[in-house]
Scaffold this active site. Structure first.
Site, PDB file in Angstrom:
ATOM      1  NE  ARG A 100       0.439   1.428   4.480  1.00  0.00           N
ATOM      2  CZ  ARG A 100       1.214   2.320   5.041  1.00  0.00           C
ATOM      3  NH1 ARG A 100       1.815   3.226   4.313  1.00  0.00           N
ATOM      4  NH2 ARG A 100       1.426   2.309   6.344  1.00  0.00           N
ATOM      5  CD  GLU A 199      -2.411   6.935   9.544  1.00  0.00           C
ATOM      6  OE1 GLU A 199      -2.827   5.882  10.069  1.00  0.00           O
ATOM      7  OE2 GLU A 199      -1.222   7.291   9.581  1.00  0.00           O
ATOM      8  NE  ARG A 203      -2.350   5.160   4.360  1.00  0.00           N
ATOM      9  CZ  ARG A 203      -1.993   4.685   5.552  1.00  0.00           C
ATOM     10  NH1 ARG A 203      -2.135   3.403   5.815  1.00  0.00           N
ATOM     11  NH2 ARG A 203      -1.493   5.485   6.465  1.00  0.00           N
ATOM     12  CB  CYS A 245       1.228   9.240  10.636  1.00  0.00           C
ATOM     13  SG  CYS A 245       2.404   8.561  11.837  1.00  0.00           S
ATOM     14  CB  THR A 247       5.417   6.450  10.736  1.00  0.00           C
ATOM     15  OG1 THR A 247       4.010   6.479  10.493  1.00  0.00           O
ATOM     16  CG2 THR A 247       5.702   6.630  12.200  1.00  0.00           C
ATOM     17  NE  ARG A 254       1.951  -2.015   6.902  1.00  0.00           N
ATOM     18  CZ  ARG A 254       1.788  -3.294   7.269  1.00  0.00           C
ATOM     19  NH1 ARG A 254       2.833  -4.018   7.643  1.00  0.00           N
ATOM     20  NH2 ARG A 254       0.584  -3.842   7.271  1.00  0.00           N
ATOM     21  NE  ARG A 282       2.725  -2.207  11.092  1.00  0.00           N
ATOM     22  CZ  ARG A 282       2.202  -1.157  10.474  1.00  0.00           C
ATOM     23  NH1 ARG A 282       1.076  -1.278   9.800  1.00  0.00           N
ATOM     24  NH2 ARG A 282       2.776   0.027  10.537  1.00  0.00           N
ATOM     25  CD  GLU A 287       0.047   1.232  13.334  1.00  0.00           C
ATOM     26  OE1 GLU A 287      -0.992   1.640  12.787  1.00  0.00           O
ATOM     27  OE2 GLU A 287       1.036   1.939  13.541  1.00  0.00           O
TER      28      GLU A 287
HETATM   29  P1  ADP Z   1      -1.340  -0.229   6.988  1.00  0.00           P
HETATM   30  O1  ADP Z   1      -0.705  -1.339   6.244  1.00  0.00           O
HETATM   31  O2  ADP Z   1      -2.292   0.505   6.123  1.00  0.00           O
HETATM   32  O3  ADP Z   1      -0.328   0.612   7.680  1.00  0.00           O
HETATM   33  P2  ADP Z   1      -2.361  -2.106   8.997  1.00  0.00           P
HETATM   34  O4  ADP Z   1      -1.047  -2.624   9.464  1.00  0.00           O
HETATM   35  O5  ADP Z   1      -3.359  -1.800  10.050  1.00  0.00           O
HETATM   36  O6  ADP Z   1      -2.254  -0.756   8.167  1.00  0.00           O
HETATM   37  O7  ADP Z   1      -2.961  -3.150   7.975  1.00  0.00           O
HETATM   38  C1  ADP Z   1      -4.180  -2.914   7.346  1.00  0.00           C
HETATM   39  C2  ADP Z   1      -4.871  -4.227   6.977  1.00  0.00           C
HETATM   40  O8  ADP Z   1      -4.129  -4.901   5.972  1.00  0.00           O
HETATM   41  C3  ADP Z   1      -4.994  -5.193   8.136  1.00  0.00           C
HETATM   42  O9  ADP Z   1      -6.276  -5.805   8.065  1.00  0.00           O
HETATM   43  C4  ADP Z   1      -3.929  -6.209   7.853  1.00  0.00           C
HETATM   44  O10 ADP Z   1      -4.211  -7.479   8.395  1.00  0.00           O
HETATM   45  C5  ADP Z   1      -3.967  -6.251   6.343  1.00  0.00           C
HETATM   46  N1  ADP Z   1      -2.706  -6.773   5.767  1.00  0.00           N
HETATM   47  C6  ADP Z   1      -1.475  -6.291   5.936  1.00  0.00           C
HETATM   48  N2  ADP Z   1      -0.570  -7.022   5.271  1.00  0.00           N
HETATM   49  C7  ADP Z   1      -1.273  -8.022   4.656  1.00  0.00           C
HETATM   50  C8  ADP Z   1      -0.914  -9.118   3.817  1.00  0.00           C
HETATM   51  N3  ADP Z   1       0.351  -9.327   3.441  1.00  0.00           N
HETATM   52  N4  ADP Z   1      -1.905  -9.936   3.397  1.00  0.00           N
HETATM   53  C9  ADP Z   1      -3.197  -9.716   3.742  1.00  0.00           C
HETATM   54  N5  ADP Z   1      -3.584  -8.695   4.525  1.00  0.00           N
HETATM   55  C10 ADP Z   1      -2.645  -7.858   4.978  1.00  0.00           C
HETATM   56  N1  ARG Z   2       0.239   8.124  16.277  1.00  0.00           N
HETATM   57  C1  ARG Z   2       0.605   6.793  16.622  1.00  0.00           C
HETATM   58  C2  ARG Z   2       1.882   6.830  17.451  1.00  0.00           C
HETATM   59  O1  ARG Z   2       2.474   7.870  17.550  1.00  0.00           O
HETATM   60  C3  ARG Z   2       0.729   5.890  15.408  1.00  0.00           C
HETATM   61  C4  ARG Z   2       2.034   5.921  14.671  1.00  0.00           C
HETATM   62  C5  ARG Z   2       2.200   5.055  13.457  1.00  0.00           C
HETATM   63  N2  ARG Z   2       1.004   4.469  12.960  1.00  0.00           N
HETATM   64  C6  ARG Z   2       0.232   4.971  11.999  1.00  0.00           C
HETATM   65  N3  ARG Z   2      -0.849   4.293  11.667  1.00  0.00           N
HETATM   66  N4  ARG Z   2       0.510   6.089  11.408  1.00  0.00           N
HETATM   67  O2  ARG Z   2       2.283   5.808  17.993  1.00  0.00           O
END
Ligand code: ADP
Ligand code: ARG
Length: 342
Positions: A100, A199, A203, A245, A247, A254, A282, A287
């Site tokens: 993403r 966010e 995305r 954010c 990060t 990611r 993760r 997250e």
């Molecule tokens: P982001 O990737 O947008 O920072 P999250 O870590 O919260 O946010 O992930 C968002 C969603 O994507 C979650 O439901 C997570 O389980 C799913 N996800 C992340 N990586 C994978 C993957 N490789 N395969 C399937 N689902 C995934």
């Molecule tokens: N604001 C939160 C922190 O400072 C989240 C940081 C990273 N995560 C995110 N989804 N942007 O810990």
């Protein structure tokens, strides 16, 4: 918390009276960190201008997040010369792959600061751009409020939907008027998704069953090339794509796999081993979630100071290495069992 670490009383006095055109202030930027003391970063941008207006605070945080990686962002989506093969042709280890990126529009405030009317306008602009995606990427946009409970649950179970349960975002102000102005675009193949006004304004997500990282990457590259030509993304050459954010600055990318590594992950030092390979760990639901049945979400640790191509290369080599280690450990365990006559 990085925001607290870098905000000296002198800096606070200097920035206290600053406001961006969208009304984003130091207090608003720090609200999430103040309300959620376990924040790791504790600061959000309300718009593109925030990164310049509050640069004396954002920049040291950004530098620390990039861990000394060279500052500046140059996009590179080429894969020439990199391995293109499936990460796991056996299908034993890698369940799925997802990449993403976050994007915001330069002319609008970001989700923590945007007002209802602008959020709706932005949504309409994005929906309009998505409607023209070429064959193979085209699909439908559905406003979040129009999804039934069953549809939402089904999308969540497939890891395709965002939720309103992020207390950090809530405190940042990004969940105001929920679910108005939010929605999800799904391509006909279900492999390209675009979340609107979560966010970040967008995305853009490429999903792939199994470990075909190259295919996921190329799909995302195609969609972004199309959207980039139609939407004015917030960006600057030093910080890369602007995200709510810090990060996510830089590539805002990611790239992750869901991978099952029971032997390796049960040994001490698993997370440190991943970190040494440039990978963050993760849980299964993203997250702040936990792994399930030894399935972990492994992704690139850095988004800034690296190109999209670097992220691809690092995830590919890192996950291949971890799978080899897992295979070695399994072999050793099998041999031991045999030696014991088990
Ligand atoms: P982001 O990737 O947008 O920072 P999250 O870590 O919260 O946010 O992930 C968002 C969603 O994507 C979650 O439901 C997570 O389980 C799913 N996800 C992340 N990586 C994978 C993957 N490789 N395969 C399937 N689902 C995934
Ligand atoms: N604001 C939160 C922190 O400072 C989240 C940081 C990273 N995560 C995110 N989804 N942007 O810990």
């Amino acid at each position: 918390m990085l925001a607290r670490k870098h905000l000296t009383p002198r800096l606070e006095a200097r920035l206290r009276a600053c406001t961006t055109r969208n009304g984003w202030t130091l207090k608003a930027a720090l609200r999430s960190g103040a309300e959620q003391p376990d924040s790791r970063i504790g600061i959000y941008a309300g718009d593109s201008e925030s990164y310049a207006t509050f640069a004396p605070l954002f920049d040291p945080i950004i530098q620390e997040l990039a861990e000394g990686a060279s500052r500046g962002h140059r996009s590179d989506f080429s894969l020439e010369g990199l391995p293109l093969e499936d990460l796991d042709p056996t299908g034993e280890y890698v369940l799925s792959t997802r990449i993403r990126v976050g994007r915001n529009l330069a002319r609008y405030a970001f989700p923590p600061a945007i007002h209802a009317e602008d959020r709706r306008r932005l949504e309409a602009e994005v929906v309009d751009a998505l409607a023209g995606l070429p064959e193979g990427l085209s699909g439908v946009y559905r406003p979040l409020g129009a999804l039934s409970e069953d549809e939402r649950e089904e999308l969540k179970a497939r890891h395709c939907l965002f939720s309103a349960e992020d207390r950090f975002l809530e405190s940042a102000g990004a969940l105001r008027d929920w679910p108005e102005g939010r929605g999800i675009f799904t391509s006909a193949s279900q492999r390209l998704l675009v979340w609107v006004n979560e966010e970040d304004a967008l995305r853009v997500i490429s999903m792939q069953p199994g470990g075909d990282l190259a295919r996921a990457f190329l799909r995302l590259r195609g969609a972004l090339a199309y959207l980039d030509a139609r939407l004015d993304f917030a960006w600057d050459p030093a910080r890369g794509y602007h995200t709510s954010c810090p990060t996510n600055l830089g590539t805002a990318m990611r790239a992750s796999v869901h991978v099952r590594l029971p032997c390796l992950s049960s040994r001490p030092g698993f997370e440190a081993r991943c970190k040494a390979l440039g990978l963050a760990v993760r849980g299964l639901h993203g997250e702040h979630s936990a792994p399930e049945d030894s399935v972990y979400d492994l992704s690139n640790e850095h988004r800034l100071g690296v190109s999209e191509r670097d992220i691809y290369a690092r995830l590919h080599s890192g996950v291949r290495r971890l799978i080899e280690l897992e295979q070695t450990l399994r072999g050793t365990r099998r041999q031991r069992r045999r030696a014991r006559g088990g």
